[in-house]
Design a protein around this motif. Structure first.
Motif, PDB file in Angstrom:
ATOM      1  N   ALA A   1       0.824  -1.205   0.000  1.00 60.09           N
ATOM      2  CA  ALA A   1       0.000   0.000   0.000  1.00 60.09           C
ATOM      3  C   ALA A   1       0.859   1.257   0.000  1.00 60.09           C
ATOM      4  CB  ALA A   1      -0.915   0.002   1.217  1.00 60.09           C
ATOM      5  N   LEU A   2       0.252   2.323  -0.485  1.00 57.85           N
ATOM      6  CA  LEU A   2       0.905   3.622  -0.410  1.00 57.85           C
ATOM      7  C   LEU A   2       0.841   4.150   1.022  1.00 57.85           C
ATOM      8  CD1 LEU A   2      -0.587   5.285  -3.609  1.00 57.85           C
ATOM      9  CD2 LEU A   2       1.648   4.181  -3.362  1.00 57.85           C
ATOM     10  N   HIS A   3       1.825   4.934   1.390  1.00 57.27           N
ATOM     11  CA  HIS A   3       1.850   5.542   2.716  1.00 57.27           C
ATOM     12  C   HIS A   3       1.127   6.887   2.639  1.00 57.27           C
ATOM     13  CE1 HIS A   3       4.418   2.357   4.117  1.00 57.27           C
ATOM     14  NE2 HIS A   3       5.314   2.628   3.181  1.00 57.27           N
ATOM     15  N   TRP A   4      -0.198   6.816   2.718  1.00 56.56           N
ATOM     16  CA  TRP A   4      -1.011   8.003   2.516  1.00 56.56           C
ATOM     17  C   TRP A   4      -0.777   9.059   3.591  1.00 56.56           C
ATOM     18  CZ3 TRP A   4      -3.339   9.279  -1.783  1.00 56.56           C
ATOM     19  CH2 TRP A   4      -3.655   8.287  -2.713  1.00 56.56           C
ATOM     20  N   ASP A   5      -0.403   8.652   4.795  1.00 52.62           N
ATOM     21  CA  ASP A   5      -0.138   9.653   5.825  1.00 52.62           C
ATOM     22  C   ASP A   5       1.042  10.538   5.426  1.00 52.62           C
ATOM     23  OD1 ASP A   5       1.685   7.571   6.099  1.00 52.62           O
ATOM     24  OD2 ASP A   5       1.588   7.510   8.294  1.00 52.62           O
ATOM     25  N   ARG A   6       2.086   9.934   4.840  1.00 55.51           N
ATOM     26  CA  ARG A   6       3.254  10.721   4.426  1.00 55.51           C
ATOM     27  C   ARG A   6       2.946  11.547   3.176  1.00 55.51           C
ATOM     28  NH1 ARG A   6       8.605  11.507   6.785  1.00 55.51           N
ATOM     29  NH2 ARG A   6       8.645   9.301   7.323  1.00 55.51           N
ATOM     30  N   ILE A   7       2.163  11.006   2.260  1.00 56.70           N
ATOM     31  CA  ILE A   7       1.756  11.772   1.080  1.00 56.70           C
ATOM     32  C   ILE A   7       0.975  13.008   1.524  1.00 56.70           C
ATOM     33  CG2 ILE A   7       0.429  11.752  -1.070  1.00 56.70           C
ATOM     34  CD1 ILE A   7       0.880   8.689  -1.150  1.00 56.70           C
ATOM     35  N   LEU A   8       0.060  12.816   2.466  1.00 57.26           N
ATOM     36  CA  LEU A   8      -0.736  13.927   2.969  1.00 57.26           C
ATOM     37  C   LEU A   8       0.144  14.957   3.670  1.00 57.26           C
ATOM     38  CD1 LEU A   8      -4.214  13.586   4.580  1.00 57.26           C
ATOM     39  CD2 LEU A   8      -2.544  15.140   5.566  1.00 57.26           C
ATOM     40  N   PHE A   9       1.086  14.478   4.478  1.00 56.04           N
ATOM     41  CA  PHE A   9       2.012  15.382   5.163  1.00 56.04           C
ATOM     42  C   PHE A   9       2.792  16.224   4.147  1.00 56.04           C
ATOM     43  CE2 PHE A   9       6.340  16.192   6.694  1.00 56.04           C
ATOM     44  CZ  PHE A   9       6.094  16.884   7.867  1.00 56.04           C
ATOM     45  N   SER A  10       3.316  15.586   3.106  1.00 55.67           N
ATOM     46  CA  SER A  10       4.075  16.309   2.094  1.00 55.67           C
ATOM     47  C   SER A  10       3.205  17.335   1.382  1.00 55.67           C
ATOM     48  CB  SER A  10       4.668  15.329   1.084  1.00 55.67           C
ATOM     49  OG  SER A  10       5.408  16.022   0.090  1.00 55.67           O
ATOM     50  N   ALA A  11       1.977  16.947   1.063  1.00 52.51           N
ATOM     51  CA  ALA A  11       1.063  17.879   0.404  1.00 52.51           C
ATOM     52  C   ALA A  11       0.817  19.110   1.266  1.00 52.51           C
ATOM     53  CB  ALA A  11      -0.253  17.177   0.083  1.00 52.51           C
ATOM     54  N   LYS A  12       0.658  18.908   2.577  1.00 53.42           N
ATOM     55  CA  LYS A  12       0.445  20.047   3.468  1.00 53.42           C
ATOM     56  C   LYS A  12       1.690  20.935   3.553  1.00 53.42           C
ATOM     57  CE  LYS A  12      -3.401  18.438   6.288  1.00 53.42           C
ATOM     58  NZ  LYS A  12      -4.022  18.455   7.621  1.00 53.42           N
ATOM     59  N   GLU A  13       2.862  20.340   3.476  1.00 51.85           N
ATOM     60  CA  GLU A  13       4.090  21.135   3.447  1.00 51.85           C
ATOM     61  C   GLU A  13       4.110  22.027   2.207  1.00 51.85           C
ATOM     62  OE1 GLU A  13       7.062  21.424   5.319  1.00 51.85           O
ATOM     63  OE2 GLU A  13       5.920  20.540   6.963  1.00 51.85           O
ATOM     64  N   SER A  14       3.724  21.472   1.057  1.00 55.03           N
ATOM     65  CA  SER A  14       3.676  22.273  -0.163  1.00 55.03           C
ATOM     66  C   SER A  14       2.651  23.392  -0.056  1.00 55.03           C
ATOM     67  CB  SER A  14       3.345  21.385  -1.374  1.00 55.03           C
ATOM     68  OG  SER A  14       4.443  20.586  -1.739  1.00 55.03           O
ATOM     69  N   VAL A  15       1.509  23.103   0.567  1.00 53.48           N
ATOM     70  CA  VAL A  15       0.482  24.120   0.775  1.00 53.48           C
ATOM     71  C   VAL A  15       1.036  25.265   1.617  1.00 53.48           C
ATOM     72  CG1 VAL A  15      -1.702  24.583   1.972  1.00 53.48           C
ATOM     73  CG2 VAL A  15      -1.498  22.597   0.455  1.00 53.48           C
ATOM     74  N   PHE A  16       1.720  24.935   2.723  1.00 52.26           N
ATOM     75  CA  PHE A  16       2.277  25.988   3.578  1.00 52.26           C
ATOM     76  C   PHE A  16       3.293  26.837   2.810  1.00 52.26           C
ATOM     77  CE2 PHE A  16       5.622  27.659   6.274  1.00 52.26           C
ATOM     78  CZ  PHE A  16       4.886  28.418   7.177  1.00 52.26           C
ATOM     79  N   LYS A  17       4.151  26.170   2.029  1.00 52.69           N
ATOM     80  CA  LYS A  17       5.195  26.907   1.302  1.00 52.69           C
ATOM     81  C   LYS A  17       4.606  27.834   0.244  1.00 52.69           C
ATOM     82  CE  LYS A  17       8.770  23.373   1.963  1.00 52.69           C
ATOM     83  NZ  LYS A  17       9.656  22.400   1.284  1.00 52.69           N
ATOM     84  N   ALA A  18       3.454  27.481  -0.300  1.00 50.57           N
ATOM     85  CA  ALA A  18       2.783  28.372  -1.245  1.00 50.57           C
ATOM     86  C   ALA A  18       2.048  29.497  -0.511  1.00 50.57           C
ATOM     87  CB  ALA A  18       1.798  27.582  -2.107  1.00 50.57           C
ATOM     88  N   TRP A  19       1.449  29.184   0.625  1.00 53.42           N
ATOM     89  CA  TRP A  19       0.613  30.119   1.383  1.00 53.42           C
ATOM     90  C   TRP A  19       1.415  31.215   2.072  1.00 53.42           C
ATOM     91  CZ3 TRP A  19      -4.330  31.352   3.173  1.00 53.42           C
ATOM     92  CH2 TRP A  19      -4.410  31.961   4.421  1.00 53.42           C
ATOM     93  N   TYR A  20       2.458  30.835   2.812  1.00 51.18           N
ATOM     94  CA  TYR A  20       3.106  31.778   3.716  1.00 51.18           C
ATOM     95  C   TYR A  20       3.751  32.983   3.022  1.00 51.18           C
ATOM     96  CZ  TYR A  20       6.053  33.731   7.346  1.00 51.18           C
ATOM     97  OH  TYR A  20       6.647  34.605   8.208  1.00 51.18           O
ATOM     98  N   PRO A  21       4.513  32.816   1.923  1.00 49.53           N
ATOM     99  CA  PRO A  21       5.141  33.993   1.309  1.00 49.53           C
ATOM    100  C   PRO A  21       4.142  35.027   0.801  1.00 49.53           C
ATOM    101  CG  PRO A  21       6.191  31.988   0.540  1.00 49.53           C
ATOM    102  CD  PRO A  21       4.952  31.569   1.270  1.00 49.53           C
ATOM    103  N   VAL A  22       2.939  34.593   0.431  1.00 47.61           N
ATOM    104  CA  VAL A  22       1.931  35.513  -0.091  1.00 47.61           C
ATOM    105  C   VAL A  22       1.181  36.213   1.026  1.00 47.61           C
ATOM    106  CG1 VAL A  22      -0.170  35.701  -1.491  1.00 47.61           C
ATOM    107  CG2 VAL A  22       1.670  34.159  -2.194  1.00 47.61           C
ATOM    108  N   THR A  23       0.827  35.473   2.073  1.00 50.30           N
ATOM    109  CA  THR A  23      -0.013  36.031   3.144  1.00 50.30           C
ATOM    110  C   THR A  23       0.776  36.548   4.339  1.00 50.30           C
ATOM    111  OG1 THR A  23      -0.248  33.916   4.294  1.00 50.30           O
ATOM    112  CG2 THR A  23      -1.816  34.389   2.500  1.00 50.30           C
TER     113      THR A  23
END
Length: 240
Positions: A140-162
């Motif tokens: 199986a895929l490690h969905w917890d780690r995929i989700l964690f990585s996705a949230k890291e990308s979200v933060f990196k996109a969000w923080y510099p703008v806001t």
């Protein structure tokens, strides 16, 4: 791998090397790393080497990449970008502000999150959604780690703008089908374990960005890569 997640007007560079030759860092960067342990220095230097290659892809001269609050990379005027590093993979992605408003990338080993971390970074609804998938067995895929990585990308996109902190529990992620060209969705010969898309509904909002950020993920050779991109015209058009 990162380049497969982002459009052509984003310049990407990546490496699986853990070290770079002496002299790679600019003096200002050397000063930041003067008291750092070897691993931290290697992570910093390899990511900066990727950043310089990405700069060249945009026709820019190489410059030092210092950092601000929470390690945010400080880019040349008119440039947006993101860096990431994990064991066995480092990458940079850069674009011009006229083309891209927000950009975030992340890489993680394709392995389960450490014990206790999953509950700290996921919402109950997210755990319920990924729970059945996470129990499929050894392959199986490690969905917890995929989700964690996705949230890291979200933060990196969000923080510099806001300029606002975004907690892991302030983004509710769902996974879906990958959006891309027919060529991107077609079977490829590279060792790709899986790939797809995600949407992050933000529980903390800001008028500078949409309330849902969209991204893509991919797994190759034991590494998860994720990316989020928002266009300047997101109010009137597609923001990925």
């Amino acid at each position: 791998m990162i380049e497969r997640l982002l459009p052509d007007d984003v310049s990407c560079a990546a490496t699986r090397e853990e070290t770079v030759p002496d002299g790679t860092l600019f003096p200002e960067e050397e000063a930041l790393m003067a008291r750092s342990v070897t691993k931290r220095r290697n992570d910093f230097a390899t990511a900066r080497a990727c950043a310089r290659r990405a700069m060249a892809g945009l026709g820019l001269p190489p410059v030092a990449v210092l950092h601000g609050h929470r390690g945010r990379p400080l880019w040349p005027e008119g440039i947006v970008g993101s860096l990431t590093h994990c064991h066995g993979y480092r990458a940079a992605a850069l674009a011009r502000e006229k083309d891209v408003l927000a950009l975030g990338i992340d890489a993680e080993p394709h392995a389960p999150l450490p014990e206790g971390v999953r509950e700290l970074v996921t919402l109950p609804a997210e755990r319920e959604r990924i729970g059945p998938q996470a129990e499929e067995g050894s392959g199986a895929l490690h969905w917890d780690r995929i989700l964690f990585s996705a949230k890291e990308s979200v933060f990196k996109a969000w923080y510099p703008v806001t300029g606002l902190e975004l907690d892991f529990l302030e983004a509710d992620l769902t996974f879906g089908q990958e959006n891309g060209t027919e060529e991107e969705r077609a079977p490829v010969s590279a060792p790709v374990s899986a790939r797809g898309a995600f949407a992050a509904r933000l529980l903390l909002t800001d008028p500078a960005l949409p309330t849902t950020l969209r991204g893509r993920w991919r797994i190759e050779e034991g590494v998860i890569a994720t990316a989020v991109l928002v266009r300047p015209d997101w109010r009137t058009g597609e923001h990925y």
